[in-house]
Each structure stands twice: as C-alpha cells, then as structure tokens.
Design a protein around this motif. Structure first.
Motif, PDB file in Angstrom:
ATOM      1  N   PRO A 159       0.829  -1.210   0.000  1.00  0.00           N
ATOM      2  CA  PRO A 159       0.000   0.000   0.000  1.00  0.00           C
ATOM      3  C   PRO A 159       0.859   1.254   0.000  1.00  0.00           C
ATOM      4  CG  PRO A 159      -0.752  -1.580   1.662  1.00  0.00           C
ATOM      5  CD  PRO A 159       0.550  -2.091   1.145  1.00  0.00           C
ATOM      6  N   LEU A 160       0.422   2.270  -0.727  1.00  0.00           N
ATOM      7  CA  LEU A 160       1.185   3.507  -0.817  1.00  0.00           C
ATOM      8  C   LEU A 160       1.379   4.154   0.541  1.00  0.00           C
ATOM      9  CD1 LEU A 160      -0.183   5.225  -4.065  1.00  0.00           C
ATOM     10  CD2 LEU A 160       2.077   4.221  -3.703  1.00  0.00           C
ATOM     11  N   PHE A 161       0.366   4.091   1.418  1.00  0.00           N
ATOM     12  CA  PHE A 161       0.521   4.769   2.706  1.00  0.00           C
ATOM     13  C   PHE A 161       1.629   4.132   3.533  1.00  0.00           C
ATOM     14  CE2 PHE A 161      -2.213   1.371   4.315  1.00  0.00           C
ATOM     15  CZ  PHE A 161      -1.808   1.209   5.635  1.00  0.00           C
ATOM     16  N   LEU A 162       1.816   2.797   3.400  1.00  0.00           N
ATOM     17  CA  LEU A 162       2.897   2.150   4.141  1.00  0.00           C
ATOM     18  C   LEU A 162       4.258   2.512   3.554  1.00  0.00           C
ATOM     19  CD1 LEU A 162       1.534  -1.441   4.921  1.00  0.00           C
ATOM     20  CD2 LEU A 162       1.845   0.477   6.491  1.00  0.00           C
ATOM     21  N   LEU A 163       4.344   2.605   2.216  1.00  0.00           N
ATOM     22  CA  LEU A 163       5.610   3.008   1.600  1.00  0.00           C
ATOM     23  C   LEU A 163       5.976   4.433   2.002  1.00  0.00           C
ATOM     24  CD1 LEU A 163       5.113   1.539  -1.992  1.00  0.00           C
ATOM     25  CD2 LEU A 163       6.460   0.568  -0.124  1.00  0.00           C
ATOM     26  N   LEU A 164       4.977   5.323   2.035  1.00  0.00           N
ATOM     27  CA  LEU A 164       5.239   6.701   2.444  1.00  0.00           C
ATOM     28  C   LEU A 164       5.634   6.760   3.914  1.00  0.00           C
ATOM     29  CD1 LEU A 164       5.274   9.725   1.886  1.00  0.00           C
ATOM     30  CD2 LEU A 164       2.802   9.765   2.295  1.00  0.00           C
ATOM     31  N   ALA A 165       4.940   6.010   4.758  1.00  0.00           N
ATOM     32  CA  ALA A 165       5.288   5.981   6.182  1.00  0.00           C
ATOM     33  C   ALA A 165       6.694   5.442   6.389  1.00  0.00           C
ATOM     34  CB  ALA A 165       4.265   5.144   6.955  1.00  0.00           C
ATOM     35  N   THR A 166       7.076   4.444   5.603  1.00  0.00           N
ATOM     36  CA  THR A 166       8.422   3.862   5.726  1.00  0.00           C
ATOM     37  C   THR A 166       9.501   4.890   5.435  1.00  0.00           C
ATOM     38  OG1 THR A 166       7.680   1.628   5.164  1.00  0.00           O
ATOM     39  CG2 THR A 166      10.003   2.122   4.775  1.00  0.00           C
ATOM     40  N   ARG A 167       9.305   5.676   4.360  1.00  0.00           N
ATOM     41  CA  ARG A 167      10.324   6.667   4.004  1.00  0.00           C
ATOM     42  C   ARG A 167      10.356   7.818   5.007  1.00  0.00           C
ATOM     43  NH1 ARG A 167      15.029   7.909   3.138  1.00  0.00           N
ATOM     44  NH2 ARG A 167      15.477   9.638   1.729  1.00  0.00           N
ATOM     45  N   LEU A 168       9.178   8.281   5.453  1.00  0.00           N
ATOM     46  CA  LEU A 168       9.155   9.333   6.468  1.00  0.00           C
ATOM     47  C   LEU A 168       9.790   8.846   7.763  1.00  0.00           C
ATOM     48  CD1 LEU A 168       5.575  10.763   5.870  1.00  0.00           C
ATOM     49  CD2 LEU A 168       7.717  12.023   5.579  1.00  0.00           C
ATOM     50  N   ARG A 169       9.566   7.585   8.096  1.00  0.00           N
ATOM     51  CA  ARG A 169      10.158   7.012   9.314  1.00  0.00           C
ATOM     52  C   ARG A 169      11.682   7.072   9.249  1.00  0.00           C
ATOM     53  NH1 ARG A 169       8.481   2.245   8.631  1.00  0.00           N
ATOM     54  NH2 ARG A 169       6.513   2.393   9.797  1.00  0.00           N
ATOM     55  N   GLN A 170      12.244   6.752   8.069  1.00  0.00           N
ATOM     56  CA  GLN A 170      13.699   6.787   7.954  1.00  0.00           C
ATOM     57  C   GLN A 170      14.223   8.205   8.089  1.00  0.00           C
ATOM     58  OE1 GLN A 170      15.550   6.305   4.198  1.00  0.00           O
ATOM     59  NE2 GLN A 170      17.403   5.357   5.032  1.00  0.00           N
ATOM     60  N   LEU A 171      13.541   9.172   7.456  1.00  0.00           N
ATOM     61  CA  LEU A 171      13.980  10.557   7.565  1.00  0.00           C
ATOM     62  C   LEU A 171      13.945  11.039   9.008  1.00  0.00           C
ATOM     63  CD1 LEU A 171      12.205  12.144   4.450  1.00  0.00           C
ATOM     64  CD2 LEU A 171      14.590  11.432   4.662  1.00  0.00           C
ATOM     65  N   ILE A 172      12.951  10.591   9.764  1.00  0.00           N
ATOM     66  CA  ILE A 172      12.856  10.967  11.180  1.00  0.00           C
ATOM     67  C   ILE A 172      13.955  10.285  11.985  1.00  0.00           C
ATOM     68  CG2 ILE A 172      11.421  10.769  13.252  1.00  0.00           C
ATOM     69  CD1 ILE A 172       8.978  11.049  11.365  1.00  0.00           C
ATOM     70  N   ASP A 173      14.125   8.983  11.774  1.00  0.00           N
ATOM     71  CA  ASP A 173      15.121   8.238  12.554  1.00  0.00           C
ATOM     72  C   ASP A 173      16.540   8.679  12.251  1.00  0.00           C
ATOM     73  OD1 ASP A 173      13.031   6.861  13.645  1.00  0.00           O
ATOM     74  OD2 ASP A 173      13.365   5.000  12.528  1.00  0.00           O
ATOM     75  N   ASP A 174      16.783   9.127  10.999  1.00  0.00           N
ATOM     76  CA  ASP A 174      18.116   9.604  10.629  1.00  0.00           C
ATOM     77  C   ASP A 174      18.370  11.035  11.077  1.00  0.00           C
ATOM     78  OD1 ASP A 174      18.800   7.230   9.494  1.00  0.00           O
ATOM     79  OD2 ASP A 174      18.587   7.872   7.423  1.00  0.00           O
TER      80      ASP A 174
END
Length: 490
Positions: free
Chosen positions: A20-35
C-alpha cells in the motif's frame, strides 16, 4: 515548516516498492525521522498539501501520518498540524551494538566467505616490515603524545606543503586511523540534532558516526562529477550545518572526482557561510596508473594564504600501506587541533609510538610504496572488470580512475536483497543503499578489487551463480526497511 519541495526531494523514490502507498510513504518518512533529517519538532506539511505535491490521494497521507503517530514518531493536534515527536533521551549509549551481518563478518570473518565488501590491502608491504625490524625506540620518553610524535607531524605537514597547502606541524593531529579522526571531529563538533551535510551515497563509516551522534542528516546527491555543489550550497545557506563532510577525490563509493572549479567554489562559499568543510583524503593517493593524470589537489589548497581556513583534512596510511598500521591524521586550524588533542588525550593518551615511528620511515620513502600499491590496484581493477564483463555482462561496471572499488549497477532488482543471496553463495558485497541517506542507490553494489586474480575470478563466479538464483525474482522494493543500521566498514 521545511519547504515542501525540499521534503519531496528527500522522499526520493518512496513509492518504488510493493504494498500500500501509505505504508511506503510511512516507511520513508520514518527513515527521515530516525536519521535526523526531519528533526524533533519539525512541522510536516498539511495532509492536502503533501498529497498534492506527491500526486496521491489525501487518505494516503492521512494513513501514513496516523501510522507514524501510533509509533510515537509524530504528534498530530487539531489546529497545530503534524510535527515530529520530541526526542526522548534514553539512558546509556545510543548505539550498544550492531546486528548488521557485514560488521559481524569483520569481527569474525568466516573462512569460506570472500569479502568484496571490506576494501583494505591484504598484508603489509616489505617496507613496513623493515621499518619495524630496524626501529630504535626512544629511551628517555614517556611514550604519551596526544597530538602525535613531533617527527611524524612534521612529515605529514611536509606532505601538505608539497601539494601546495601551507601547513605547519601544529596544524596536524595524529590519530589511530582515519576512523578515529572522523570520530573525534564528530564528538567535538556535532551535538544531537545538529545539521551535518554529507554526500549520498557516502563512506558508511562516517554515516554511522553521524547517526550515532543523532545528527540531523542533510544528504546531497553525488553525480559523475562528485558532489552536486549547487544543491550543497543551497542547503548550507538554508540550514547552516555544523559541518559538511565530503570525499572530493575518488569518492567513496562512486569513485567520482570533484572538478577543481567546483571544489574552489565549495570551499569559498562554505568559508563565507562559516561551515567547516571536512575533506576525506584517504583515497587521494590511489590514482591508477595509465589514467587521466594525477589526482587534483586537496580542497585545502583552495583556501590560499596560511591554510588556516575552514577546510579540515582527514588522511591515513591504511589504504596505501596496510589497514593494520593504525596511523591517520587531521589537518586543520591550530585552535581546532589543540582542542582535538585534548579530547584525544581523554580517550587514549596518544596513538601507538612504534606505529608512528614506522610511519615516519615510510613517509620518507613513500613514492615506491605508493607506486607498488597502485600498480597492484590497476591489475585488480582490470581483472575484476574483465571477469564481470565475461560472467555478468548485464551488469553496468564503469572504470575507476582511482581508489579501490567499482560502483556496479544491477540491471534490475535491489542490492540489499541480492547481497543476501550472494552471501549464501560465499561472497559478501556492500549494497549501495546502506551508504545512501537519501534512500537511493538501491540497484548498486560496491565491489573492491584488492584481491589477487584467482580470488577475484572465484568471487565473480560466485556472484554469477547468485545472480542466476536471484534473476527470476521480482525486483525488491526500493523503500528502506525501518530500523536498518549500516555497518562500519572501510
């Protein structure tokens, strides 16, 4: 709020995966936050605005934000928008260990695995053995030299002067390898949340240090001519990072060389903006014979005058001589070097004296050692490219002008998933994504050519068998898995 164009650029190819697109978007935002690219308290774009910029439905953005809210990574309040959640301090060290298989291989390398991931020479040259055999240790010396032996600081300063960089010994700090040099600079200059500009992809050992320090990463793409200087300067002007880290010569991992005019512009603008510029020079001595000529000058050469500007050079003998000779250095303004020496004294009271004495001897006759190493690299480079062309002709493998590695692109698929298959066939490779804070470089691998011809041939045979197994599989998602930790490699 970060400009929406900046955020969209940092999201990169967030949708290039399955699910699902929302999970792909959440995954990328999660990395930007964690980094730390999206720091605590950062205001994210409203649902509708981000949806319009990404050309997706508003429900996709709402679902992605809600996923991150449930994880505690964002806070959503009526009237105040969506913000990155405040950082919560945790007791003890920020990084206790790594579970990355590559790092574990460095700690305890299996006998049956060929390591095309760790780019370091095998065994010392005869000149190093002779330097130790004929060494006389000082009889009236305590052995503690936090800034380094005077003779070695003088020798390193002389190398810089021979490259057109005005340098005195007091501008040199001797370190236990370049990794300690980067670690000391990070510890001194970077506090949690501070912005650090770096290349994407970049040397993963530096990326690990900045992540461990909880820095806010400001990645800039690398192209055929190295760092995108225009993009880097825009980020500097907007964010004023506490430092910028670049590999201007034989960039690790792409092998790109920053042209002199771009290098001069980067140095001048960084100085005007007050941004310290760390130039990783570790690979600069590895120009392959028969190439396009000598490597360009280090970035510090563009400062002029006394050389007391904002460029900080980091060098090492580990790539030309041997990784086991743990001698590196930092060249920078004298006040900075004095502060770093005090910090180093707290940690180890100074680097190994016999190693420094050997380094003095080696630097006095450095040209033949360097020439022997680069000849061997040329042989390995040509042999590896020939074997890849013979057994894996669908892979894209441009030649390198210097350094120790090839930046190889797979015709499809993902380097991370292929690396897992390759490991089952007895060869360890470094996936591009583990070095890229922008979340790109998915189809790439970094392969070194430091082994002998027979070992390189066998490594490529194993890679070809792995590719036969991997080839029928669909391409893996390009979204970075949450919680992925890159290894500290060399």
């Amino acid at each position: 709020m970060e400009p929406i164009d900046d955020l969209v650029g940092r999201l990169g190819r967030w949708s290039a995966g399955r699910g699902p697109l929302f999970l792909l978007l959440a995954t990328r935002l999660r990395q930007l936050i964690d980094d730390g690219v999206l720091p605590p308290g950062a205001l994210l774009p409203p649902d509708r605005r981000l949806a319009g910029a990404l050309a997706v439905g508003r429900t996709t953005v709402v679902a992605a934000y809600d996923t991150l809210r449930q994880e505690g990574r964002v806070v959503r309040r009526q009237g105040s928008g969506t913000r990155v959640a405040p950082a919560v301090p945790t007791p003890g060290p920020r990084v206790a260990e790594t579970s990355n298989p590559l790092f574990l291989h460095l700690l305890d390398a299996p006998d049956d695995v060929i390591l095309l991931s760790c780019a370091a020479p095998l065994g010392p040259p005869p000149e190093l053995t002779r330097a130790y055999a004929t060494m006389t240790l000082p009889a009236d010396d305590l052995g503690y030299h936090p800034a380094g032996l005077g003779a070695l600081r003088t020798a390193i300063a002389g190398r810089y002067r021979s490259q057109g960089v005005a340098t005195v010994p007091e501008q040199i700090l001797v370190t236990t390898g370049a990794q300690q040099a980067l670690s000391l600079l990070t510890r001194l200059l970077v506090a949690p949340g501070d912005g650090v500009l770096l290349e994407a992809p970049t040397y993963p050992g530096a990326l690990d240090l900045f992540r461990e320090a909880s820095a806010g990463l400001l990645p800039v793409a690398v192209g055929p001519d190295g760092l995108d200087v225009d993009a880097a300067l825009r980020l500097m002007e907007r964010h004023r990072p506490v430092l910028a880290y670049v590999v201007s010569c034989y960039q690790n991992p792409t092998g790109a060389v920053l042209p002199p005019l771009k290098g001069r512009r980067l140095v001048e603008r960084a100085a005007a903006l007050g941004v310290p510029l760390v130039d990783d020079e570790v690979l600069a001595d590895l120009t392959l014979p028969g190439g396009d000529g000598p490597a360009p000058s280090p970035l510090a050469a563009y400062e002029g005058g006394s050389g007391e500007g904002g460029v900080i050079g980091v060098g090492s003998l580990s790539k030309v001589v041997w990784g086991g000779l743990r001698v590196g250095w930092i060249r920078g303004p004298q006040p900075l070097i004095a502060r770093l020496a005090r910090l180093k004294a707290v940690h180890d009271l100074g680097s190994d004296v016999p190693a420094q004495l050997a380094a003095v001897r080696l630097l006095a006759g450095f040209a033949p050692v360097q020439a022997a190493r680069t000849r061997a690299l040329r042989t390995g480079h040509d042999h590896l490219r020939a074997e890849l062309g013979r057994l894996l002709p669908s892979w894209t493998c441009p030649p390198a002008a210097g350094g120790q590695t090839l930046w190889v692109r797979l015709p499809y698929g993902d380097g991370v998933s292929f690396a897992q298959v390759a490991l089952r066939h007895g060869v360890a490779v470094l996936p591009g994504r583990t070095m890229d804070a922008l979340g790109g470089s998915g189809p790439y691998l970094r392969l070194h050519f430091l082994l002998g011809p027979e070992a390189l041939t066998e490594a490529v045979r194993r890679l070809a068998r792995a590719w036969e197994e991997y080839e029928p599989q669909p391409a893996a998602p390009h979204a970075v898995a949450p919680g992925a930790v890159p290894a500290i490699v060399v």
